[in-house]
Design a protein around this motif. Sequence first.
Motif, PDB file in Angstrom:
ATOM      1  N   THR A 198     -69.652 -54.659  -9.124  1.00 51.34           N
ATOM      2  CA  THR A 198     -69.734 -55.547 -10.358  1.00 51.34           C
ATOM      3  C   THR A 198     -68.786 -57.148  -9.603  1.00 51.34           C
ATOM      4  O   THR A 198     -67.969 -56.915  -8.409  1.00 51.34           O
ATOM      5  CB  THR A 198     -68.113 -55.392 -11.476  1.00 51.34           C
ATOM      6  N   ALA A 199     -70.214 -58.008 -10.301  1.00 54.60           N
ATOM      7  CA  ALA A 199     -69.140 -59.957  -9.704  1.00 54.60           C
ATOM      8  C   ALA A 199     -67.334 -59.541  -9.606  1.00 54.60           C
ATOM      9  O   ALA A 199     -66.863 -59.547 -11.251  1.00 54.60           O
ATOM     10  CB  ALA A 199     -69.955 -60.698 -10.068  1.00 54.60           C
ATOM     11  N   GLU A 200     -66.800 -60.563  -9.229  1.00 57.20           N
ATOM     12  CA  GLU A 200     -65.537 -61.007  -9.361  1.00 57.20           C
ATOM     13  C   GLU A 200     -65.500 -62.398 -10.904  1.00 57.20           C
ATOM     14  O   GLU A 200     -66.683 -63.048 -10.628  1.00 57.20           O
ATOM     15  CB  GLU A 200     -65.009 -61.433  -8.157  1.00 57.20           C
ATOM     16  N   TYR A 201     -64.992 -62.231 -11.418  1.00 54.36           N
ATOM     17  CA  TYR A 201     -64.792 -62.856 -12.981  1.00 54.36           C
ATOM     18  C   TYR A 201     -64.665 -64.516 -12.290  1.00 54.36           C
ATOM     19  O   TYR A 201     -63.960 -64.238 -11.521  1.00 54.36           O
ATOM     20  CB  TYR A 201     -63.583 -62.626 -13.086  1.00 54.36           C
ATOM     21  N   ASP A 202     -65.483 -65.531 -12.054  1.00 53.33           N
ATOM     22  CA  ASP A 202     -66.182 -66.443 -11.925  1.00 53.33           C
ATOM     23  C   ASP A 202     -64.265 -67.844 -11.817  1.00 53.33           C
ATOM     24  O   ASP A 202     -63.463 -67.258 -12.793  1.00 53.33           O
ATOM     25  CB  ASP A 202     -67.079 -67.044 -12.335  1.00 53.33           C
ATOM     26  N   MET A 203     -63.960 -68.096 -10.653  1.00 56.25           N
ATOM     27  CA  MET A 203     -62.608 -68.814 -10.567  1.00 56.25           C
ATOM     28  C   MET A 203     -62.657 -69.597 -10.454  1.00 56.25           C
ATOM     29  O   MET A 203     -62.038 -71.192 -10.597  1.00 56.25           O
ATOM     30  CB  MET A 203     -61.364 -68.051  -9.419  1.00 56.25           C
ATOM     31  N   ILE A 204     -64.079 -70.304 -10.541  1.00 54.14           N
ATOM     32  CA  ILE A 204     -64.642 -71.729 -11.107  1.00 54.14           C
ATOM     33  C   ILE A 204     -64.011 -72.909 -11.803  1.00 54.14           C
ATOM     34  O   ILE A 204     -63.697 -74.014 -12.169  1.00 54.14           O
ATOM     35  CB  ILE A 204     -66.099 -71.515 -10.318  1.00 54.14           C
ATOM     36  N   LEU A 205     -64.318 -72.090 -13.202  1.00 52.89           N
ATOM     37  CA  LEU A 205     -63.976 -73.450 -14.401  1.00 52.89           C
ATOM     38  C   LEU A 205     -62.144 -73.276 -13.885  1.00 52.89           C
ATOM     39  O   LEU A 205     -61.423 -72.801 -13.640  1.00 52.89           O
ATOM     40  CB  LEU A 205     -64.742 -72.078 -15.683  1.00 52.89           C
ATOM     41  N   PRO A 206     -62.312 -74.632 -14.528  1.00 50.58           N
ATOM     42  CA  PRO A 206     -61.127 -75.176 -14.616  1.00 50.58           C
ATOM     43  C   PRO A 206     -59.643 -74.579 -15.341  1.00 50.58           C
ATOM     44  O   PRO A 206     -60.262 -73.627 -16.263  1.00 50.58           O
ATOM     45  CB  PRO A 206     -60.927 -76.577 -15.189  1.00 50.58           C
ATOM     46  N   LYS A 207     -58.513 -74.131 -15.387  1.00 48.73           N
ATOM     47  CA  LYS A 207     -57.948 -74.071 -15.859  1.00 48.73           C
ATOM     48  C   LYS A 207     -57.312 -75.007 -16.850  1.00 48.73           C
ATOM     49  O   LYS A 207     -57.208 -76.034 -16.569  1.00 48.73           O
ATOM     50  CB  LYS A 207     -55.707 -73.408 -15.311  1.00 48.73           C
ATOM     51  N   SER A 208     -56.896 -74.532 -18.254  1.00 47.35           N
ATOM     52  CA  SER A 208     -56.564 -74.840 -19.225  1.00 47.35           C
ATOM     53  C   SER A 208     -55.224 -74.855 -20.021  1.00 47.35           C
ATOM     54  O   SER A 208     -55.183 -73.538 -19.492  1.00 47.35           O
ATOM     55  CB  SER A 208     -58.511 -75.366 -20.316  1.00 47.35           C
ATOM     56  N   LYS A 209     -54.665 -75.681 -20.822  1.00 48.65           N
ATOM     57  CA  LYS A 209     -53.033 -75.128 -21.071  1.00 48.65           C
ATOM     58  C   LYS A 209     -53.303 -74.878 -22.512  1.00 48.65           C
ATOM     59  O   LYS A 209     -52.371 -74.451 -23.291  1.00 48.65           O
ATOM     60  CB  LYS A 209     -52.509 -76.333 -20.691  1.00 48.65           C
ATOM     61  N   THR A 210     -54.626 -74.820 -23.348  1.00 47.34           N
ATOM     62  CA  THR A 210     -55.234 -74.671 -24.188  1.00 47.34           C
ATOM     63  C   THR A 210     -54.599 -72.869 -24.569  1.00 47.34           C
ATOM     64  O   THR A 210     -55.165 -72.249 -23.700  1.00 47.34           O
ATOM     65  CB  THR A 210     -56.476 -74.693 -24.283  1.00 47.34           C
ATOM     66  N   GLN A 211     -54.241 -72.578 -25.906  1.00 48.43           N
ATOM     67  CA  GLN A 211     -53.714 -71.542 -26.302  1.00 48.43           C
ATOM     68  C   GLN A 211     -54.846 -70.432 -26.207  1.00 48.43           C
ATOM     69  O   GLN A 211     -55.804 -70.816 -26.874  1.00 48.43           O
ATOM     70  CB  GLN A 211     -53.049 -71.291 -27.418  1.00 48.43           C
ATOM     71  N   ALA A 212     -54.828 -69.477 -26.274  1.00 48.11           N
ATOM     72  CA  ALA A 212     -56.091 -67.909 -27.189  1.00 48.11           C
ATOM     73  C   ALA A 212     -56.656 -68.627 -28.439  1.00 48.11           C
ATOM     74  O   ALA A 212     -54.785 -69.041 -28.953  1.00 48.11           O
ATOM     75  CB  ALA A 212     -55.664 -67.484 -27.319  1.00 48.11           C
ATOM     76  N   LYS A 213     -57.661 -68.802 -28.908  1.00 49.32           N
ATOM     77  CA  LYS A 213     -57.720 -68.924 -30.251  1.00 49.32           C
ATOM     78  C   LYS A 213     -57.811 -67.598 -30.566  1.00 49.32           C
ATOM     79  O   LYS A 213     -58.029 -67.666 -31.824  1.00 49.32           O
ATOM     80  CB  LYS A 213     -59.438 -69.789 -29.797  1.00 49.32           C
ATOM     81  N   ALA A 214     -57.570 -66.373 -30.765  1.00 49.70           N
ATOM     82  CA  ALA A 214     -58.091 -65.013 -30.786  1.00 49.70           C
ATOM     83  C   ALA A 214     -57.278 -64.253 -30.763  1.00 49.70           C
ATOM     84  O   ALA A 214     -56.703 -64.432 -29.333  1.00 49.70           O
ATOM     85  CB  ALA A 214     -59.279 -64.881 -31.061  1.00 49.70           C
ATOM     86  N   GLU A 215     -57.141 -62.967 -31.381  1.00 50.90           N
ATOM     87  CA  GLU A 215     -56.556 -61.351 -30.234  1.00 50.90           C
ATOM     88  C   GLU A 215     -57.298 -61.084 -29.728  1.00 50.90           C
ATOM     89  O   GLU A 215     -56.914 -60.492 -28.347  1.00 50.90           O
ATOM     90  CB  GLU A 215     -55.401 -60.482 -31.839  1.00 50.90           C
ATOM     91  N   PHE A 216     -58.618 -60.614 -29.821  1.00 56.07           N
ATOM     92  CA  PHE A 216     -60.055 -60.335 -29.632  1.00 56.07           C
ATOM     93  C   PHE A 216     -60.559 -61.238 -29.376  1.00 56.07           C
ATOM     94  O   PHE A 216     -61.057 -61.915 -29.883  1.00 56.07           O
ATOM     95  CB  PHE A 216     -60.454 -59.335 -30.298  1.00 56.07           C
ATOM     96  N   ILE A 217     -61.466 -60.677 -27.692  1.00 54.86           N
ATOM     97  CA  ILE A 217     -62.557 -61.772 -26.777  1.00 54.86           C
ATOM     98  C   ILE A 217     -63.287 -60.316 -26.732  1.00 54.86           C
ATOM     99  O   ILE A 217     -63.010 -59.043 -26.038  1.00 54.86           O
ATOM    100  CB  ILE A 217     -62.056 -62.285 -25.990  1.00 54.86           C
ATOM    101  N   THR A 218     -64.659 -60.692 -26.509  1.00 56.40           N
ATOM    102  CA  THR A 218     -65.822 -60.238 -26.181  1.00 56.40           C
ATOM    103  C   THR A 218     -66.919 -61.071 -25.821  1.00 56.40           C
ATOM    104  O   THR A 218     -66.943 -62.345 -25.873  1.00 56.40           O
ATOM    105  CB  THR A 218     -66.863 -59.618 -27.285  1.00 56.40           C
ATOM    106  N   ALA A 219     -68.274 -60.923 -25.348  1.00 56.38           N
ATOM    107  CA  ALA A 219     -69.273 -61.427 -24.974  1.00 56.38           C
ATOM    108  C   ALA A 219     -70.422 -61.441 -24.938  1.00 56.38           C
ATOM    109  O   ALA A 219     -70.251 -60.218 -25.464  1.00 56.38           O
ATOM    110  CB  ALA A 219     -69.066 -61.649 -23.346  1.00 56.38           C
TER     111      ALA A 219
END
Lengths: 338, 101
Positions: free
Chosen positions: A160-181
């Motif tokens: 299992t690949a490590e989740y990519d850390m390439i995307l930049p951090k953002s200070k945006t708060q989570a928009k929801a309680e649950f998340i899926t893909a």
Amino acid sequence: MKVVIAVAKSANNGESEVKLAINIANIAKTKDILCEVIYLPYYDDYCAILDQIMAYRLIPQINDADLLITIGYPAFALQHPNKISFLYSLAKSHHDQWDTDYGKLCQFFSRSRDEQERAVICQCEKKILEESKRIFVATEYLRLQLAHDLGLSSEVADMTAEYDMILPKSKTQAKAEFITATTYHPYERVALLLEALSKTQHPAKLYVISYPGEDMYRKALISRIERLSLSDRVIIGEPLSAHNLLQYGAWVTAERTATEYRPEMRLFAKKNKCVMAMTDSGAYTECLPQKNLYSDAESLAFGMDAFMNASRRERKMTCSAWTYEKPLQEIITEVIGV
Amino acid sequence: MKIAIVDFTKPFTNVEEKQLHETAANKLMTMGHYVTIFTIPLASEKEYEARMILSQLRFDDFDRVISMNPRVMGITHAHVKVIPEFDAGEIMEETARGWLA
């Protein structure tokens, strides 16, 4: 020594396979081994599995390479006397999903005729996979499937690949309680998550990470969101950085008979954050506590409400540890013979 | 757009065609496309053998299939195209757009 890494890939799938190939190539380079990664096309069409396996089979042997490492289905069909195979799944339609609603998509004739078709594919997979000197699989679930369906032994590796850390951090708060893909394929059963969400007492929100997928399935999902009046509670958005991903409360999946872990799910589990799945979610059932597995939309809705009412401490989850005999780096070093 | 670039050269060879395909992929990616270079080592096969193999391979989830090698026409796809030789030094956006037309 020369190593060729052959990866079977489609436009909508194959990210794990690509990351594993890059990982192996990087390790080979540090050992001064000449290594080249090649990609071959594969389209998951249950009517054309054998045709594609045959095409792979007919591709002339890469004689220049001392070792062929194949990654993904059906790259193992390439011919080479010194071949090692890494697998994330077999033909989903003819194995994991065969006895499910999703497997019925490839059953056109009588039950006996369909079984015959399946038997031909299984024989073919078995005969070709037997050529591989070693077979590595992503999960224990898949190892058991290979043993049961094909009578083959394989080894579980941490693929299992490590989740990519390439995307930049953002200070945006989570928009929801649950998340899926999702890649929008029906067997991911995002529709079931929506049904559960529509039944919760708490007006919780769901963020759906959208990966490239078939447009017709994407449209079907959007119309389902509208039909269930969930437009203000479901957000379809882009992939997030690891930092932003972990702002969300719980990772939730309803995928049917998964044979591999999503990197996002494993990131959640490693951080002791809550992961919810279904009792028929295949490999997920190996590592999640029983209380985080649900049998239907109603029980999942109940679980979502319980999560919303729980304290921060109660929300934490301990995953069964993933135990592998050897770390991937050691396996690769062994495989490339240095 | 999802684009497949098909290269027919053998691994461990460093021919101009392979380099140009990589350059083309880079250009298309800077234009926001999703690009995969596929390597199907059939450059030295007989035409009918290559065709037999290529006709069975599927690129259905790609919007375009392109290559500098005319063998690409053996692939069954609605939008398959041989791209003409180009100067790797300066690929104009118009040129790249022409590949996808």
